[in-house]
Scaffold this motif. Structure first.
Motif, PDB file in Angstrom:
ATOM      1  N   THR A 191       0.819  -1.212   0.000  1.00  0.00           N
ATOM      2  CA  THR A 191       0.000   0.000   0.000  1.00  0.00           C
ATOM      3  C   THR A 191       0.852   1.261   0.000  1.00  0.00           C
ATOM      4  OG1 THR A 191      -1.675  -1.213   1.250  1.00  0.00           O
ATOM      5  CG2 THR A 191      -1.880   1.182   1.192  1.00  0.00           C
ATOM      6  N   PHE A 192       1.963   1.248   0.709  1.00  0.00           N
ATOM      7  CA  PHE A 192       2.822   2.430   0.793  1.00  0.00           C
ATOM      8  C   PHE A 192       3.396   2.784  -0.570  1.00  0.00           C
ATOM      9  CE2 PHE A 192       7.110   4.231   1.503  1.00  0.00           C
ATOM     10  CZ  PHE A 192       6.740   5.424   2.113  1.00  0.00           C
ATOM     11  N   ASN A 193       3.920   1.792  -1.281  1.00  0.00           N
ATOM     12  CA  ASN A 193       4.486   2.051  -2.603  1.00  0.00           C
ATOM     13  C   ASN A 193       3.413   2.460  -3.609  1.00  0.00           C
ATOM     14  OD1 ASN A 193       7.105   1.504  -1.794  1.00  0.00           O
ATOM     15  ND2 ASN A 193       6.961  -0.671  -2.312  1.00  0.00           N
ATOM     16  N   LEU A 194       2.242   1.848  -3.506  1.00  0.00           N
ATOM     17  CA  LEU A 194       1.147   2.230  -4.405  1.00  0.00           C
ATOM     18  C   LEU A 194       0.723   3.672  -4.177  1.00  0.00           C
ATOM     19  CD1 LEU A 194      -1.052  -0.999  -4.320  1.00  0.00           C
ATOM     20  CD2 LEU A 194       0.292  -0.142  -6.248  1.00  0.00           C
ATOM     21  N   GLU A 195       0.695   4.111  -2.939  1.00  0.00           N
ATOM     22  CA  GLU A 195       0.327   5.494  -2.641  1.00  0.00           C
ATOM     23  C   GLU A 195       1.375   6.466  -3.170  1.00  0.00           C
ATOM     24  OE1 GLU A 195      -1.726   8.759  -1.341  1.00  0.00           O
ATOM     25  OE2 GLU A 195      -2.393   6.678  -1.511  1.00  0.00           O
ATOM     26  N   ARG A 196       2.637   6.109  -3.058  1.00  0.00           N
ATOM     27  CA  ARG A 196       3.695   6.965  -3.598  1.00  0.00           C
ATOM     28  C   ARG A 196       3.586   7.090  -5.111  1.00  0.00           C
ATOM     29  NH1 ARG A 196       9.191   4.560  -1.493  1.00  0.00           N
ATOM     30  NH2 ARG A 196      10.036   6.343  -2.673  1.00  0.00           N
ATOM     31  N   ARG A 198       0.856   6.700  -6.880  1.00  0.00           N
ATOM     32  CA  ARG A 198      -0.341   7.480  -7.189  1.00  0.00           C
ATOM     33  C   ARG A 198      -0.069   8.982  -7.075  1.00  0.00           C
ATOM     34  NH1 ARG A 198      -4.028  10.382  -4.993  1.00  0.00           N
ATOM     35  NH2 ARG A 198      -2.945  10.266  -3.003  1.00  0.00           N
ATOM     36  N   ARG A 199       0.661   9.378  -6.040  1.00  0.00           N
ATOM     37  CA  ARG A 199       0.999  10.792  -5.865  1.00  0.00           C
ATOM     38  C   ARG A 199       1.911  11.292  -6.985  1.00  0.00           C
ATOM     39  NH1 ARG A 199       5.350  13.045  -3.752  1.00  0.00           N
ATOM     40  NH2 ARG A 199       6.080  11.029  -2.970  1.00  0.00           N
TER      41      ARG A 199
END
Length: 419
Positions: A191-196, A198-199
């Protein structure tokens, strides 16, 4: 607005002569009390006045307090053009050629370029500070040298150069940040890498839109020869001066023909001089070399090669920056496709595992049914043999194992999953 007066000029630029107290500089450089132009009412900072920076041909910069009406009269601009420079509104990037000025709104550089000065909206942004410093430095360095480009093109060139450099630097910075994140996401999906990602993708889309707007504006300007011809402000100014010089020479050369004629008196058509004849006679009194240089960008054969080559250079630069963004977007899309493939593979593995569990549950249920039947309280001759129930369990177990293996071979035959 007074807070800006201590920030300019940048290093290498001489100290501008800025008025203090209630006096303000007008566009002619004279300090007057109240308004910078005669006939204007005094207006305070809260009534439309803004801080502007004026750069002349000698590389001298001054900070001015001007309102829209003053700039509109000085530069012959409509109010809608000034709205393009308003930082409170979001407008697409614009390069407009007008009768006496070029209106340029590129990133944070919002300026009005005339034939002999640049009026730049005052800002503490680094791009604006760099524009003022670099432009003043170039003008002062090349003061004694002959320049191929007129003043307005040098000002426009620097605005395009800094805009392209700024966008390209942001793209390089984004590349340095995106590629490691994408490589990490490809190896570890969380989830952390996916959020990065996405940003960063949102930042990429916003930057692509900004670069695309500059790209489209330069392309649109290059496709319109009329707009490019309007931007030759120095030549238009020289032609107007030539018209006035020819008119004065004609009046001085024929003083006897200038008479006061009564409004009711008839006018002979032979003695009346049309506007076209006056212009022809005016240019006939100018040297052939000067006449050729003034008319080089007029009439049907407008010479716009100089501006076109200038725009082409920065069009190639901004197109290269746009290509980098498209390559980066494709890399993100490829990474997303790889992630989707990995997630689909994991989902298929889960489905296969669920299928195996379902088959095993079915076989175990059959074994439980058999044992349940023999657990009923009923009279049967098979219970007279002590080892009979053991054989029932063995045979049932073997039958369940055979049935489960049959399921596995069937799945392999149908290529549901490799075994």
């Amino acid at each position: 607005m007074e807070g800006f007066r201590g920030t300019y000029p940048p290093a290498g630029v001489p100290e501008p002569a800025v008025s203090h107290g209630n006096g303000r500089h007008n566009l002619d450089g004279h300090g007057n009390r109240g308004s910078g132009f005669p006939g204007l009412k005094k207006r305070g900072h809260g009534h439309g006045s803004r801080s502007w920076i004026k750069i002349d041909q000698d590389g001298n910069s001054k900070i001015l307090e001007l309102d829209k009406a003053t700039i509109m009269r000085h530069c012959s601009l409509p109010s809608r053009d000034l709205r393009l420079l308003d930082p409170l509104f979001i407008y697409p990037y614009t390069i407009l050629g007008r009768e006496k000025a070029i209106v340029a709104s590129l990133e944070q550089i919002r300026c009005i370029i005339t034939a002999d000065e640049v009026i730049l909206m005052n800002s503490l942004d680094g791009c604006v500070v760099q524009y003022i410093s670099e432009f003043c430095k170039r003008l002062q360095t090349n003061r004694e040298q002959a320049e191929d480009l007129p003043f307005e093109f040098r000002a426009l060139e620097l605005a395009l150069e800094l805009t392209c450099m700024s966008l390209d630097a942001q793209v390089k910075e984004l590349e340095l940040e995106v590629y490691p994140v994408l490589d990490e996401l490809a190896t570890s999906i969380n989830t952390f890498n996916l959020e990065r990602v996405r940003r960063l993708k949102g930042h990429l889309l916003a930057l692509t839109q900004r670069v695309q707007k500059v790209h489209d504006e330069i392309e649109h300007l290059m496709d319109d020869d009329g707009d490019m011809a309007e931007m030759y402000l120095t030549e238009k100014k020289q032609r107007l001066e030539a018209y006035a010089l020819g008119d004065i020479y004609f009046q001085n050369d024929n003083p006897s023909e200038i008479k006061v004629v009564s409004k009711s008196a008839p006018v002979s058509p032979l003695r009346s001089i049309s506007g076209a004849q006056k212009l022809q006679r005016a240019f006939s009194n100018i040297s052939p070399s000067k006449h050729g240089s003034l008319m080089s960008s007029s009439s049907n054969g407008e010479n716009i090669d100089q501006l076109e080559m200038l725009l082409e250079a920065y069009f190639v630069a901004i197109d290269n920056t746009l290509s980098k963004l498209f390559t980066l977007k494709e890399y993100i899309d490829d990474t997303e496709d790889l992630i989707n493939i990995k997630l689909a593979n994991v989902q298929n593995q889960l489905i296969q595992f669920e299928l195996l569990l379902t088959a095993a549950t079915f076989v175990a249920t059959l074994f439980a049914v058999v044992t349940g039947i023999f657990g009923m309280n009923f009279v049967a001759s098979i219970f007279d043999y002590p080892s009979a129930f053991n054989w029932v369990l063995i045979i049932t177990g073997l039958a369940c194992v055979f049935l489960y293996l049959s399921f596995l071979f069937y799945f392999r035959y149908k290529k549901v999953f490799p075994l």
